[in-house]
Design an enzyme around this catalytic site. Sequence first.
Site, PDB file in Angstrom:
ATOM      1  CB  SER A 134      -0.966  -0.012   1.194  1.00 50.54           C
ATOM      2  OG  SER A 134      -1.907  -1.035   1.059  1.00 50.54           O
ATOM      3  CG  ASP A 188      -3.487  -3.166  -0.386  1.00 48.11           C
ATOM      4  OD1 ASP A 188      -2.782  -3.820   0.399  1.00 48.11           O
ATOM      5  OD2 ASP A 188      -3.652  -1.946  -0.306  1.00 48.11           O
TER       6      ASP A 188
END
Length: 564
Positions: A129, A411
């Site tokens: 991230s 993610d």
Amino acid sequence: MLFSQWTCRFSTETVFGLNPKIGLCVLTCEIYICFYLSNCSCRQDLDMRFGFDLCSDEMAFLYKRKKYVASAMKNVFHLQQDLQDHEVPVVAIITTGGGLKSMTGLYGSLMGLKKLNLLDCVTYISGLSGTTWTMANLYRDAYWSQKDLDSHIAEAQKQATKCKMGCFSMDRMKYYNKQLCQRKEEGYRTSFIDLWGLMIEYLLNDGKDPHKLSEQREALCDGQNPLPIYVSVCVRDNYSTQDFKEWVEFTPYEVGLLKYGAFIPAENFGSEFFMGRMLKKLPESRICYLQGDILHCPGTEALGGWKLKMWRSVSNAVNQTVDVSDEDPVLPTRPHELRTRMYTPPGPLSSALRGALTDRFSVAQHHNFLRGYQLHNNYLENEHFCRWKDTVLDSRPNQLMQNPNLLGMIDAGFFINTSSPPLLRPQREVDVIIYLNKACKYYSEQNIPFPRISLSDEDKKNLKECYIFQDSDMPRCPIVIFLPLVNDTFREYKAPGVKRCCSEMEGGQLDLTSRCSPYCMFSVRYTDENYRRLLNLSEYNILNNSQMIMQALQTAMQRRQNMC
């Protein structure tokens, strides 16, 4: 042996016939296909690597990096003699995600380690991230850790505080569309999250960023910087992230699935493979696409709906429709606490319900480089496979045997907000983990050596700046330096041992957790003041706990020496 290889042989027969009506000879080809099953023992001619060992490039890097680490350790701890290679501890920085907050926090932490002369003691940095934004920016500079970080931090501040409304301009919309059409022509599957990647490019840069992952090898050629590892998760349709997830690591050298020990060169990720050979080479993706579709995919329903509207506005702006399949916003998932599984009976209603609960908005589809392989029937006996065996399909082997044509990548924060799994591979022999946020229970469930994280009730309510966790009964268990991002003594001290005066107290007030916090995950713009406060807090927490960090490093060094 994890994989078996299906190989096919083709034979043809040609038959000539005369059509009496039209007087033409008709050529008929009959194709016979013969399949046989063989173990993948001959791998020299494959375009991918099977095995759980580190690749030769990483091994060469580690040899060079040890020279930097040994020299830094000698200077920091005032050693009388040089450390031998086997005495040099492997130190890793593990980060967690969180948009601009994690990006800024990592800059501050690195600045603190730099001031302590400890940055050269670090061998690995892993991220997901927002921390990948920091890492990608730093690794454009081949010698970033050997320089002052002020210029990098000033540039990051410029991007974090600039107005972001330009990303919605008509010119920008046309640019997005042009880039996405070009990406589709190259052979990639475009989706909403590719648009998000292009928006990230605008949020973090003044113009187009041509940087690619494989180009970061230049920053590793002499062992001059820590090795960056970017972490993602592979998912499958119709399964929640709790039920199916497989860790994927990205380094400048390779991209690989940890569970299967299958790796390809970083520049070939996204290309088409079959049975270990590359069928079609696609141009390497710019790193903004990796940051968008794989390394930073916010997943709330609100943001998902916003991105869907954005995509449609791009198409409308240029009076052109880009070919993508509509998806519903994701239902956010959280780490499971109990080993429970829910199975729904087959049927239209249950299938529709499960689909509604498990469809994800932020899944990037890439060609599966394991296509054409099936798991060997003895794969469950492999110790490395079992280390990461934690999906519902692992207990239902027949469903795991067949590899899908596409990898669905998200993610890692959709499951656990940590980038640590690649650094817990035993081949990397990590001695010390500098953990820049919250640890988790996942590793004990997987029987992966990791110290027990034990906090008192008081600490759980009010975290301190630094903790050290270790397990002396497990010699290969890493020492964990846990540094949560908290505002504790920084409220009253502007530097270690230097109290704030009355006029400086405001600078120590940071709201990191409330709904109204300027540092919430989805904030895309900071004020200069907010940026500097967060940066200073992250640096302060490192500097204020330097003795604990050095104590852990010294313990690891001594443990290495005693093991010899």
